[in-house]
Enzyme design. Structure first.
Site, mmCIF file in Angstrom:
data_model
loop_
_atom_site.group_PDB
_atom_site.id
_atom_site.type_symbol
_atom_site.label_atom_id
_atom_site.label_comp_id
_atom_site.label_asym_id
_atom_site.label_seq_id
_atom_site.Cartn_x
_atom_site.Cartn_y
_atom_site.Cartn_z
ATOM 1 C CD1 TRP A 117 89.511 13.703 20.535
ATOM 2 C CD2 TRP A 117 87.255 14.379 20.235
ATOM 3 N NE1 TRP A 117 88.401 13.096 21.341
ATOM 4 C CE2 TRP A 117 87.038 13.524 21.427
ATOM 5 C CE3 TRP A 117 85.943 15.101 19.998
ATOM 6 C CZ2 TRP A 117 86.081 13.204 22.271
ATOM 7 C CZ3 TRP A 117 84.814 14.771 20.630
ATOM 8 C CH2 TRP A 117 84.923 13.821 21.772
ATOM 9 C CG HIS A 118 84.062 16.710 17.259
ATOM 10 N ND1 HIS A 118 84.893 17.447 17.682
ATOM 11 C CD2 HIS A 118 83.064 16.530 18.008
ATOM 12 C CE1 HIS A 118 84.500 17.988 18.767
ATOM 13 N NE2 HIS A 118 83.186 17.402 18.926
ATOM 14 N N GLY A 119 86.090 13.324 14.304
ATOM 15 C CA GLY A 119 85.734 12.272 13.322
ATOM 16 C C GLY A 119 86.657 12.149 12.099
#
Length: 475
Positions: free
Chosen positions: A317-319
């Protein structure tokens, strides 16, 4: 447009505030908030306005259908989730997928080169939470498109959260008040967040950026640990500062958002850290992924598998980078080790000695994890780790680099960051709460005076600062 920019502080926000308060009636005020929120989003990426509208429309139609007693509610939910995840995957992960396919199979598929839309991770998760909640309980839905549009596009939380759930603010959309006390408290919270960003996060971030830009030949253990610690402080004060500003602005407009951070660096276990860090995201994954997978109400093996999936997804989700994936799995590993007893979590939560050991353990895990999080490549992370644990060649050139990094201003701000990472302010506020009303008023006046001085200092700092967007804008 970022909250810490001059155009936002002295033009956009004052105009939005004035317009909101001069129009009569709550419906008109909601329309004003929708309009200014769309202007806010279009200021940065006008071409992706249609994507934001598409996301809202998909979730509105799905919610509308789920409010009925139709026989195909599961199918509607499935389609809505697939469309939400599909949009997020195309715009955020397609380049990453193509790049890995090329590397794995020796292919030469050209990268699409899609620019990541600002805030897509946040508003996609808000939309999905709405649809899932309506599927679980029809009464949580709305047939008013404007309400859902306001919920998803509301500018304080549109770009980088906190991730809000519709049922938490549905009543506020229909009925809310904004008193002078709310406005004052909201402004105070906003200025505190702005100060976290401008005075602490940016200073710590400048040190971290310089360290991570060095090659291995210019790093040693002292410099590498300094860079890792500074980034750990930067990301906390950057994101918690943004959350403070979002919560403060929400209150100014009559909305009460839930807290997003609760002094995570005081945790003594990784489980406790995630109960305190980015609370809105942690609770989202708990409610919409971990529990549906079975949560902890299954075998130990299955429970740990569920945690593995959640932390893997949290990293993704963060990258779209393997550094984020490994960062998520790193935290998942220690959460599982605590769960099976290899890391004695219960002992780390009891007694002074246990808590001290717990704090050291958590900060080591968090700092090393954030090296992965900050590094642009796994190779860069490897260089940092190598320097942190084997870099004991303290040459004159490296001494000079360290000396330049440890300026008086940088040292002062690092010490302030460490000081304000600890929850002594809430403890003081709790003691003030039992004082007489007269003494409470005196303390309150002093607090507002201190915040006003902070704001003046913020303005002076802003006039000299270079552009430095919030870290979580990239997610």
């Amino acid at each position: 447009m970022v909250f810490s920019s001059a155009i936002f502080l002295f033009l956009f926000f004052p105009l939005a505030f004035i317009l909101y308060h001069i129009v009569p009636g709550l419906k008109a005020k909601n329309i004003v908030l929708i309009i200014v929120s769309l202007i806010f989003y279009s200021f940065g990426q006008p071409r992706y306005m249609i994507l934001l509208f598409a996301s809202v429309l998909i979730n509105y139609i799905a919610g509308f259908l789920l409010c009925s007693d139709g026989p195909h509610r599961k199918a509607v939910l499935a389609v809505a989730v697939v469309l939400n995840v599909g949009l997020l995957s195309v715009f955020k992960y397609l380049d990453f997928a193509v790049d890995n396919i090329n590397a794995l199979f020796g292919a030469e598929i050209p990268l699409p080169g899609i620019v990541l839309p600002i805030g897509i991770s946040f508003y996609t998760f808000q939309g999905m939470s709405y649809v899932i909640d309506v599927y679980r309980d029809r009464s949580m839905g709305t047939k008013n498109f404007a309400k859902l549009l306001l919920f998803i596009s509301f500018f304080p939380q549109l770009i980088a959260g906190p991730i809000i759930k519709y049922h938490d603010i549905a009543e506020m959309i229909d009925d809310r008040r904004c008193t002078a006390a709310d406005t004052a408290a909201g402004l105070r919270r906003f200025i505190i967040g702005l100060s976290k960003k401008l005075l602490i996060a940016n200073t710590a971030g400048a040190v971290a950026d310089q360290v991570f830009a060095l090659d291995g030949g210019n790093l040693d253990a002292r410099i590498a640990w300094l860079g890792a610690v500074c980034y750990t402080l930067q990301i906390y004060f950057d994101f918690s500062g943004y959350s403070d500003m979002a919560i403060g602005m929400g209150r100014i407009f009559g909305f009460r958002f839930l807290e997003n951070f609760n002094y995570p660096y005081t945790a003594t276990t990784i489980k406790e850290f995630w109960r305190r860090w980015h609370i809105s995201l942690s609770s989202w994954f708990r409610d919409y992924l971990y529990i549906p997978l079975g949560g902890s109400y299954c075998s130990k093996l299955r429970t740990n598998f569920n945690k593995f999936v959640v932390f893997l997804t949290t990293g993704l989700w963060h990258g779209a980078n393997w550094t984020f994936v490994l960062w998520g799995l790193w935290h998942g590993l220690f959460s599982i080790l605590e769960d099976v007893g290899i890391v004695p979590a219960r002992k780390l939560e009891k007694g002074i000695a246990g808590r001290i050991a717990g704090h050291i353990y958590v900060m080591l895990v968090v700092i090393l994890g954030f090296v992965l999080f900050r590094a642009e490549t796994l190779g860069q992370a490897g260089v940092m780790f190598s320097s942190m644990f084997t870099g004991f060649d303290f040459t004159p050139e490296k001494n000079l680099i360290l000396h330049n990094l440890l300026s008086t201003t940088n040292i002062a701000m690092i010490l302030l960051a460490v000081l304000f990472s600890v929850d002594w302010l809430p403890r003081i506020q709790k003691r003030i709460g039992v004082l007489s009303e007269k003494k409470q008023l005196a303390w309150s006046a002093a607090a507002y005076a201190a915040v006003f001085i902070l704001f003046i200092y913020d303005i002076l700092n802003l006039s000299q600062a270079t552009f430095n967007p919030f870290i979580y804008f990239q997610f």
